[in-house]
Design a protein around this motif. Structure first.
Motif, short mmCIF file in Angstrom:
data_model
loop_
_atom_site.label_atom_id
_atom_site.label_comp_id
_atom_site.label_asym_id
_atom_site.label_seq_id
_atom_site.Cartn_x
_atom_site.Cartn_y
_atom_site.Cartn_z
N GLY A 39 -8.68 31.75 9.50
CA GLY A 39 -9.46 30.62 9.01
C GLY A 39 -10.71 31.06 8.27
O GLY A 39 -11.07 30.49 7.24
N LEU A 40 -11.37 32.08 8.80
CA LEU A 40 -12.58 32.61 8.15
C LEU A 40 -12.23 33.14 6.76
O LEU A 40 -12.93 32.85 5.78
N GLU A 41 -11.13 33.88 6.66
CA GLU A 41 -10.70 34.43 5.36
C GLU A 41 -10.36 33.30 4.38
O GLU A 41 -10.76 33.33 3.22
N LEU A 42 -9.61 32.30 4.87
CA LEU A 42 -9.23 31.17 4.01
C LEU A 42 -10.45 30.36 3.57
O LEU A 42 -10.53 29.93 2.42
N ALA A 43 -11.38 30.16 4.49
CA ALA A 43 -12.59 29.40 4.16
C ALA A 43 -13.38 30.11 3.06
O ALA A 43 -13.87 29.48 2.12
N ALA A 44 -13.49 31.42 3.18
CA ALA A 44 -14.24 32.19 2.18
C ALA A 44 -13.55 32.16 0.82
O ALA A 44 -14.21 32.02 -0.22
N SER A 45 -12.22 32.26 0.81
CA SER A 45 -11.51 32.33 -0.46
C SER A 45 -11.26 30.97 -1.11
O SER A 45 -11.24 30.84 -2.32
N SER A 46 -11.10 29.91 -0.30
CA SER A 46 -10.73 28.61 -0.87
C SER A 46 -11.88 27.60 -0.94
O SER A 46 -11.75 26.59 -1.61
N GLN A 47 -12.96 27.85 -0.23
CA GLN A 47 -14.15 26.99 -0.25
C GLN A 47 -13.82 25.50 -0.06
O GLN A 47 -14.06 24.68 -0.95
N PRO A 48 -13.28 25.14 1.11
CA PRO A 48 -12.98 23.72 1.36
C PRO A 48 -14.26 22.89 1.48
O PRO A 48 -15.33 23.44 1.74
#
Length: 128
Positions: A39-48
């Protein structure tokens, strides 16, 4: 305009139900992660625009994941809403001092989820 929502939860059925409700009721773009680290990686890359974070998960629980999200420059400003099966009063002491914008208790109604999230985010904006 479609909001981008990241759901971090280790339970596939919860993610699927939430995703279905958000996409059907509000046409939001939903991305999911099975763990706090992912989740941390996805949050950083996708900026929800918002993160729905499960409180109880293996490895990094919700509080540990939240610490990492708030320590990371690229994710620190993303509003986080905790999702939990516990009642708010049962976890009140755990929540003290956490940098969250709200809580959604499980089970939730999938088609009402966009409205709940919008309400929490609106309240957060008002109190900023």
């Amino acid at each position: 305009m479609s909001k981008k929502v990241l759901i971090i939860d280790d339970e596939d059925d919860v993610k699927e139900i939430a995703q279905m409700g958000l996409e059907m009721a509000a046409d939001w773009n939903v991305i999911t992660a099975n763990s706090g680290k992912a989740g941390l990686e996805l949050a950083a890359s996708s900026q929800p625009e918002v993160i729905l974070l499960d409180l109880m998960m293996p490895d990094w629980d919700g509080q540990e994941t939240l610490k990492h999200l708030k320590a990371n420059q690229s994710t620190v400003k993303i509003p986080v809403i905790l999702m939990t099966a516990k009642t708010k009063s049962a976890i009140a002491s755990e929540l003290t001092g956490l940098d969250i914008v709200g809580i959604i208790t499980k089970p939730f109604r999938p088609l009402q989820l966009p409205e709940q999230i919008a309400e929490i985010l609106n309240q957060f904006e008002v109190n900023k």
